[in-house]
Design an enzyme around this catalytic site. Structure first.
Site, short mmCIF file in Angstrom:
data_model
loop_
_atom_site.label_atom_id
_atom_site.label_comp_id
_atom_site.label_asym_id
_atom_site.label_seq_id
_atom_site.Cartn_x
_atom_site.Cartn_y
_atom_site.Cartn_z
N ASP A 146 0.80 -1.22 -0.08
CA ASP A 146 0.00 0.07 -0.12
C ASP A 146 0.74 1.09 -0.07
OD1 ASP A 146 -2.35 1.82 0.87
OD2 ASP A 146 -3.33 -0.12 0.48
N ASP A 147 0.31 2.36 0.41
CA ASP A 147 0.75 3.51 0.65
C ASP A 147 2.33 3.68 1.07
OD1 ASP A 147 1.23 6.53 0.29
OD2 ASP A 147 -0.58 6.79 1.38
N LYS A 187 -4.02 -1.05 -7.03
CA LYS A 187 -4.91 -0.36 -6.05
C LYS A 187 -4.84 1.07 -6.51
CE LYS A 187 -6.43 0.25 -1.18
NZ LYS A 187 -5.90 0.12 0.31
N TRP A 188 -5.92 1.54 -6.93
CA TRP A 188 -5.94 2.70 -7.56
C TRP A 188 -6.93 3.80 -6.33
CZ3 TRP A 188 -5.94 4.73 -13.10
CH2 TRP A 188 -6.20 6.08 -13.06
N ASP A 189 -6.29 4.58 -5.84
CA ASP A 189 -6.95 5.36 -4.65
C ASP A 189 -7.17 6.85 -5.09
OD1 ASP A 189 -7.99 5.84 -2.22
OD2 ASP A 189 -6.12 4.93 -0.93
N ASN A 245 -7.89 10.26 -2.55
CA ASN A 245 -8.31 10.41 -1.04
C ASN A 245 -8.71 11.93 -0.82
OD1 ASN A 245 -7.97 8.02 0.26
ND2 ASN A 245 -6.03 8.13 -0.29
N ASP A 256 -13.17 1.77 4.39
CA ASP A 256 -11.78 1.91 5.37
C ASP A 256 -12.29 1.13 6.87
OD1 ASP A 256 -9.86 2.55 3.78
OD2 ASP A 256 -10.10 5.06 4.24
C1 GLA Z 1 -6.97 5.39 1.63
C2 GLA Z 1 -7.40 3.98 1.52
C3 GLA Z 1 -6.45 3.09 2.61
C4 GLA Z 1 -5.21 3.21 2.17
C5 GLA Z 1 -4.74 4.77 2.38
C6 GLA Z 1 -3.44 4.84 1.92
O1 GLA Z 1 -7.46 5.89 2.91
O2 GLA Z 1 -8.81 3.83 1.75
O3 GLA Z 1 -6.85 1.72 2.35
O4 GLA Z 1 -4.73 2.70 1.13
O5 GLA Z 1 -5.71 5.46 1.84
O6 GLA Z 1 -2.80 6.29 2.06
#
Ligand code: GLA
Length: 720
Positions: free
Chosen positions: A360-361, A470-472, A474, A542
């Site tokens: 992830d991030d 996984k394309w986010d 935010n 989340d």
């Molecule tokens: C969002 C996503 C999380 C994670 C964070 C990473 O909140 O929903 O699942 O990937 O970003 O910064």
């Protein structure tokens, strides 16, 4: 033939397997809606019960009084005071649009929507194109009705062509209008916020407007584009229900308005407050598509119509023979990741039978916290000293797949990208650039921005064996302005943003055809049919706390199939060390595609052994869950538990779940009927080894509530 035109009566009839839609051209000019319901149902012929204060055309008399008619599409400022479908600022500055029938054609297949996601065709897909014209301005509006007969879906979209001699500006454009002759319905819609997506609400229609919408540049956590109108007596298994959805991921408007006559006008389209479009002479603008379904067999059947349609016509092909069970690093590590941490996770994952690690991030640029790095899509060399490729090869050598997190549409002010191109983000000249999660939104309507992203992803990902993105996304869009648009086109920025994002989605899929795409926007903030066109599944929320998740998953299933729902077991406060909780969370996660999101290397042996067993169980039932037919039995927004089952077309298997999410002091017995069971058959319940007759299943499986917050039971019935 799904679409028939009776020239004598000037009557259009559109048939799906279990629904019929009828409208007529009054005086051969004005499309008047007559009926949408079960095939062969009764309806009233068009007549106007004239009411004062309603303008009409002197040459036609009151018989065509726009404000009092059920219509197929409503121009603005030509006598209809209800919500309009289209608003155009004409060259002379007035806002009136008066559309009359010009011609039509019926053809097999459908129109492709340039730059937009849209449903695939099947062999029997047919389309009616109804061309309407504003004779004064020359603006032509084509209404499309594409029929998916098998799934009981009619898709609606429109195109606007400026065939006049002056530019015009479109200020509102709806894709679907349905005028119903009554308002004896409850409206179902989904509201929420981050961490609380898609909460169910059902309320009786009242006179006036009851809209849901997004003005956020994303379909959003706050409302979902899906809505339904259910007859007051409609429940999961019976009653008339109309369902609607929109194949678009940006701002939307779902308008439901009950007028003075008690008619209900339903419209779906682009969110008007965030949209305008300059249309030069000769240009065409095509709207996203909206879909609608009708059933007389209750809310559950509406959902199954949508599920069937989404699976057959929206979702991309599955890249793998089997959905990978993923282990995602976010909840366990946040941004504190590096090669060693990931390798440790990979080993732990292999040990329990997980198929994929999702990093992830935190892997790129100077991304150590959420204040920096977005936009700099190259690996951080301190975290991955030998580079991304060498690292991913090490992961893959363990026999496990690899996924990676990206957030392409965003930029942190503290990034190389922003320092080099401060005007590549959405902003209004001279105004503060409002931050959200310390980030700004890139101007995806600027082709240079999209080009930059393609190039940086290519540079970083080419030759790296990535199985999954996984394309986010935010944050939401505000203020929305673009450095590259002329002043009079600034209202186009949010829509152009979406077009640019879709373009990048398509590019990513074409460039890495073997990779799977999971969509995410702070959880399920873009849980919509537009995203589903490109994403195999979506991170549902989340929030993985069962008391929320049970509701979120239930409501998601109203409009979207289980295969789209990414369901992870997470371990806040080490709750999974309690075997009951681990079992409970697993049974909640079995609503969709299973994954884990916790520090597996730190888990004790007992937990690991349980996960090993869980994955085996999931494998056994995943086909039934992801491909089966879904039957909701109890709505967790009306009760303190959820109950549903998945079954096959042949009804030879049933996987039934009961999930209670709030404790009860005094235990009581709940009955869960499995009405699809065959009355005369015998079923073996696999977990207990007990046999049941179909009659017993139909009259209901009994289960006790309890005083815990983790009471759940599953039954797997196999036809003998
Ligand atoms: C969002 C996503 C999380 C994670 C964070 C990473 O909140 O929903 O699942 O990937 O970003 O910064």
């Amino acid at each position: 033939m799904s679409i028939i035109f009776d020239n004598e009566k000037k009557l259009f009839t559109i048939n799906t397997k279990n629904s019929e839609y009828i409208f007529q051209l009054l005086y051969g000019k004005f499309p008047i809606h007559l009926y949408y319901g079960k095939p062969g149902g009764e309806y009233e012929e068009h007549k106007v019960n004239w009411i004062a204060f309603a303008p009409y055309y002197p040459e036609h008399g009151v018989e065509y009084t726009p404000d009092l008619c059920k219509r197929e599409y409503a121009g603005f400022d030509n006598g209809d005071f209800r919500a309009s479908s289209i608003k155009i600022r004409n060259a002379n500055g007035d806002m009136s649009t008066d559309l009359i029938y010009k011609s039509h054609r019926i053809f097999s297949g459908r129109l492709e929507l340039p730059g937009l996601p849209f449903a695939d065709t099947a062999e029997d897909t047919e389309t009616l194109e109804l061309t309407m014209i504003d004779e004064l301005t020359g603006v032509e509006v084509k209404l499309y009705y594409t029929v998916y007969a098998e799934e009981d879906i009619i898709s609606r979209y429109v195109s606007v062509t400026n065939s006049g001699s002056d530019k015009v500006v479109i200020e509102k454009l709806m894709s679907l209008l349905l005028d119903l002759p009554d308002h004896e319905y409850d409206m179902i819609s989904l509201y929420g916020q981050h961490w609380k997506e898609r909460h169910f609400q059902r309320h009786p229609l009242h006179y006036g407007a009851q809209n849901v919408f997004s003005r956020r540049g994303a379909s959003s956590h706050q409302f979902n584009p899906f809505i339904a109108l259910a007859a007051k007596d409609a429940d999961e298994i019976s009653g008339n229900v109309y369902g609607f959805n929109f194949v678009y991921s940006g701002s939307f408007l779902d308008e439901v308005e009950v007028d003075q006559q008690g008619f209900t006008r339903v419209q779906l389209g682009l969110g008007e407050e965030n949209f305008s479009w300059r249309l030069a002479v000769g240009e065409t603008f095509t709207s996203p598509e909206a879909i609608m379904t009708f059933t007389d067999s209750g809310i559950g059947q509406m959902s199954r119509n949508f599920h069937k349609f989404v699976k057959a016509h929206i979702l991309p092909p599955e890249p793998f023979a089997q959905r990978p069970v993923v282990l995602n690093t976010w909840e366990a590590c946040y941004m504190d990741i590096n090669e060693n941490v990931l390798l440790e996770f990979a080993d732990a994952a292999v040990d329990v039978g997980i198929d994929m690690i999702v990093m992830d991030d935190g892997w790129f640029g100077e991304r150590h916290e959420d204040n920096a790095g977005l936009g700099d899509w190259y690996e951080n060399k301190k975290k991955f000293p030998e580079g991304l490729k060498a690292f991913v090869d090490k992961i893959k050598s363990r026999g496990i797949k690899f996924g990676i997190w990206i957030e392409p549409e965003m930029v942190n002010p503290d990034s190389d990208l922003y320092r080099a191109h401060p005007d590549w983000c959405l902003h209004c000249k001279g105004r503060t650039r409002l931050e959200s999660r310390q980030q700004l939104v890139l101007d995806m309507g600027n082709p240079e921005v999209v080009e930059y992203l393609k190039n940086s992803f290519k540079k970083t990902f080419d030759g790296v064996a990535i199985d999954y993105f996984k394309w986010d996304a935010n944050r939401h869009l505000s203020p929305v302005g673009s450095a590259i648009l002329e002043p009079e086109c600034q209202g186009e920025a949010a829509y152009r943003f979406m077009l640019g994002s879709y373009e990048l989605f398509r590019w990513l899929k074409e460039t890495y055809p073997n990779a799977m795409l999971e969509n995410c926007s702070g959880g399920g903030g873009r849980y919509d049919l537009g995203m589903m066109k490109y994403s195999t599944m979506i991170w549902t929320s989340d929030n993985t706390v069962p008391s929320y998740r049970i509701g979120i998953q239930h409501s998601s299933m109203l409009a979207y199939p289980a295969a789209t729902m990414s369901c992870h077991i997470s371990n806040h406060h080490n709750i999974c060390n309690d075997p009951r909780q681990l079992k409970y969370r697993f049974e909640v996660a079995l609503g969709g595609a299973l994954g884990y999101e916790f520090h597996l290397p730190h888990a004790n042996e007992e937990v690991k052994a349980t996960i090993r067993e869980q994955i085996k169980t999931y494998r056994k039932y995943e086909k039934l869950i992801l491909d089966g037919e879904y039957y909701p039995v109890a709505n967790p927004f009306e009760k303190n538990y959820s109950a549903y089952y998945y079954t096959t077309e042949g009804r030879d298997k049933f996987l039934l779940s009961f999930l209670q999410f709030s404790p009860e002091e005094n235990a009581r017995e709940i009955t869960i009927p499995v009405l699809e069971a065959n009355e005369n058959a015998i079923y073996l319940e696999e977990f207990s080894g007990k046999s049941y007759t179909g009659r017993e299943l139909r009259s209901g499986i009994k289960v006790m509530t309890d005083n815990t917050d983790c009471n759940s039971t599953m039954w797997s019935f196999i036809l003998q």
